[in-house]
Design an enzyme around this catalytic site. Structure first.
Site, PDB file in Angstrom:
ATOM      1  N   LYS A   1      -5.106   6.567  -4.694  1.00 14.66           N
ATOM      2  CA  LYS A   1      -5.423   6.979  -3.326  1.00 14.66           C
ATOM      3  C   LYS A   1      -6.923   7.165  -3.081  1.00 14.66           C
ATOM      4  O   LYS A   1      -7.418   6.943  -1.982  1.00 14.66           O
ATOM      5  CB  LYS A   1      -4.692   8.294  -3.004  1.00 14.66           C
ATOM      6  CG  LYS A   1      -3.175   8.182  -3.069  1.00 14.66           C
ATOM      7  CD  LYS A   1      -2.584   8.145  -1.691  1.00 14.66           C
ATOM      8  CE  LYS A   1      -1.105   7.814  -1.630  1.00 14.66           C
ATOM      9  NZ  LYS A   1      -0.234   8.383  -2.640  1.00 14.66           N
TER      10      LYS A   1
ATOM     11  N   GLU B   1      -2.607  13.048   6.733  1.00 20.52           N
ATOM     12  CA  GLU B   1      -1.225  13.446   6.460  1.00 20.52           C
ATOM     13  C   GLU B   1      -1.012  13.302   4.962  1.00 20.52           C
ATOM     14  O   GLU B   1      -1.721  12.545   4.315  1.00 20.52           O
ATOM     15  CB  GLU B   1      -0.255  12.544   7.223  1.00 20.52           C
ATOM     16  CG  GLU B   1       0.106  11.219   6.528  1.00 20.52           C
ATOM     17  CD  GLU B   1      -1.071  10.255   6.300  1.00 20.52           C
ATOM     18  OE1 GLU B   1      -2.076  10.362   7.033  1.00 20.52           O
ATOM     19  OE2 GLU B   1      -0.988   9.424   5.371  1.00 20.52           O
TER      20      GLU B   1
ATOM     21  N   SER C   1       0.455   3.497 -10.641  1.00 22.79           N
ATOM     22  CA  SER C   1      -0.315   3.990  -9.499  1.00 22.79           C
ATOM     23  C   SER C   1      -0.867   5.399  -9.689  1.00 22.79           C
ATOM     24  O   SER C   1      -1.871   5.753  -9.086  1.00 22.79           O
ATOM     25  CB  SER C   1       0.551   3.935  -8.234  1.00 22.79           C
ATOM     26  OG  SER C   1       1.789   4.591  -8.451  1.00 22.79           O
TER      27      SER C   1
HETATM   28  C1  LIG Z   1       1.198   7.888  -2.640  1.00 22.19           C
HETATM   29  C2  LIG Z   1       1.605   7.284  -3.895  1.00 22.19           C
HETATM   30  C3  LIG Z   1       2.384   6.121  -3.935  1.00 22.19           C
HETATM   31  C4  LIG Z   1       2.951   5.465  -2.714  1.00 22.19           C
HETATM   32  O1  LIG Z   1       2.020   5.020  -1.794  1.00 22.19           O
HETATM   33  P1  LIG Z   1       1.649   3.500  -1.600  1.00 22.19           P
HETATM   34  O2  LIG Z   1       0.817   3.506  -0.377  1.00 22.19           O
HETATM   35  O3  LIG Z   1       2.941   2.744  -1.426  1.00 22.19           O
HETATM   36  O4  LIG Z   1       0.917   3.065  -2.794  1.00 22.19           O
HETATM   37  C5  LIG Z   1       2.651   5.552  -5.162  1.00 22.19           C
HETATM   38  N1  LIG Z   1       2.217   6.126  -6.307  1.00 22.19           N
HETATM   39  C6  LIG Z   1       1.483   7.253  -6.306  1.00 22.19           C
HETATM   40  C7  LIG Z   1       1.034   7.827  -7.606  1.00 22.19           C
HETATM   41  C8  LIG Z   1       1.146   7.872  -5.110  1.00 22.19           C
HETATM   42  O5  LIG Z   1       0.417   8.994  -5.133  1.00 22.19           O
END
Ligand SMILES: *Cc1c(COP(=O)(O)O)cnc(C)c1O
Length: 395
Positions: free
Chosen positions: A89, A111, A377
């Site tokens: 993020k 948000e 992610s």
């Molecule tokens: C917010 C988040 C997601 C989902 O958001 P995307 O916009 O689909 O990437 C996925 N993995 C993590 C670790 C997150 O914090």
């Protein structure tokens, strides 16, 4: 022919900017500005320097020998979990706050669902000395209290939202309402490839550093700059968009996305938008939405707060419709099992969102020796209680 956005922010029939009259000026100001700002050498220089020295990029591309052996492939993990603040993020919030500063905005709103985007926004606001207000559903405030405390420590105000299911969708509505009230001085940092144009395209470009790095890293490790297959989880779609961005029109590269099945696609407790959604409008974009016969948006469910969203980014809606991407639901228990398994075999505790991407691996048939890149992610520190209660339930 491209799968990227056109000038009006459409991906095929999906996308666009469906906003109330009062936001029209804000949205078109941003539409007119974002590409110019992102295109300047000053932006690129400041953005890349912060990604390197503050976020810790490039994030490593790690060959998991255990998973490679298990699936008969060469499986690389793109380690977004190692970024400052623990997920992908921050790539986006750093970029958007630089754009906000260029536009002379003083106040930042956001948000958040899991709290990851809220923390990433509060972090860059602290860094840049800007006021920060974060809207968060009350249910998520309870589920993710550590992130709430972090945001407060960083100097942000966290506003609990009590409408609807008290989760991400409701927090987003409230942030849009705030933006309507303060259009002149406020910049709304959206955390995913959702919302009205230009957000999906802007966020995808800011996350595209992920695939830019994958190209260089694969070239070095495999002697070619593309994989056979890319795998990522999708909530709104930003880590997936970053992972696929530079390969999106390269048909040699297969794209597999994991969406949150919750308790099962047919259980009524799910966030599997591609499996169940119909075309509608959510948060200013035309895309697939989980809705009832009257077009009322249904409350989504997933064990993972970051995937608990009843829509999906317009880029991914189009990729799914054109069958450029395979979107596969992964249920709570499948994701949790995959997350626990990665922890035990590689010593990496993934975010439950990322565990959905791992949970899709057993559902795909690979060719032997395929080079696969899976984006991890985020890290799972925020999810320990959920993992622990899953492990003790199983015993
Ligand atoms: C917010 C988040 C997601 C989902 O958001 P995307 O916009 O689909 O990437 C996925 N993995 C993590 C670790 C997150 O914090």
């Amino acid at each position: 022919m491209t799968y990227l956005a056109d000038k009006e922010g459409y991906y095929g029939e999906f996308g666009g900017a469906y906003v109330p009259e009062i936001l029209h000026a804000c949205v078109s100001e941003l539409q007119d500005t974002y590409l110019k700002v992102i295109g300047t050498p000053e932006f690129r220089k400041e953005y890349m320097a912060l990604l390197r020295d503050y976020v810790g990029r490039p994030s490593p591309l790690y060959l998991s020998e255990k998973l490679s052996e298990k699936y008969g492939i060469r499986l690389y993990l793109k380690r977004e979990d190692l970024n400052h603040t623990g997920a992908h993020k921050i790539n986006n919030t750093i970029g958007q706050i630089i754009i906000a500063r260029h536009m002379g905005k003083k106040r930042i709103i956001a948000e958040t669902g899991a709290g990851q985007h809220g923390v990433a926004t509060a972090t860059v606001c602290a860094l840049m000395g800007m006021e920060c207000v974060v809207y968060m559903g009350e249910t998520d405030v309870r589920r993710q209290h550590v992130n709430v405390e972090k945001m407060k420590m960083l100097g942000a105000s966290v506003v609990p939202v009590t409408s609807g299911n008290k989760t991400l969708k409701d927090a987003t509505n409230e942030a849009i309402r705030d933006w309507c009230c303060h259009p002149a001085d406020t910049f709304y940092i959206i955390g995913s490839t959702v919302g009205p144009h230009p957000y999906p395209d802007m966020v995808a470009r800011l996350q595209s550093v992920i695939s830019e790095e994958i190209k260089a890293q694969l070239q070095e490790k495999e002697g070619r700059d593309y994989p056979d297959c890319l795998v990522a989880c999708v909530g709104g779609g930003s880590n997936a968009a970053g992972t696929i961005y530079h390969y999106i029109d390269d048909e040699r590269v297969r794209i597999v996305l994991a969406e949150a099945g919750g308790l099962g696609v047919d259980s009524g407790k799910t966030a599997a938008t591609i499996a169940l959604g119909q075309v509608g409008i959510i948060h200013g974009a035309k895309t697939y939405v989980i809705q009832d016969e009257d077009g009322q948006i249904e409350e989504p469910y997933s064990v993972s707060a970051g995937l608990d969203y009843p829509g999906i980014g317009p880029m991914h809606a189009n990729l799914a419709k054109c069958r450029r991407a395979e979107v596969i639901p992964v249920n709570d228990d499948e994701a949790l099992e995959a997350g626990v398994s990665l922890t035990r075999t590689e010593g990496i505790i993934p975010a439950i969102e990322s565990a959905h991407a791992l949970g899709v691996l057993p559902k795909i048939s690979f060719h032997k020796g395929d080079v696969v890149v899976l984006t991890l992610s985020g890290r799972g520190d925020k999810d320990l209680e959920t993992y622990l209660s899953y492990c003790s339930d199983k015993r």
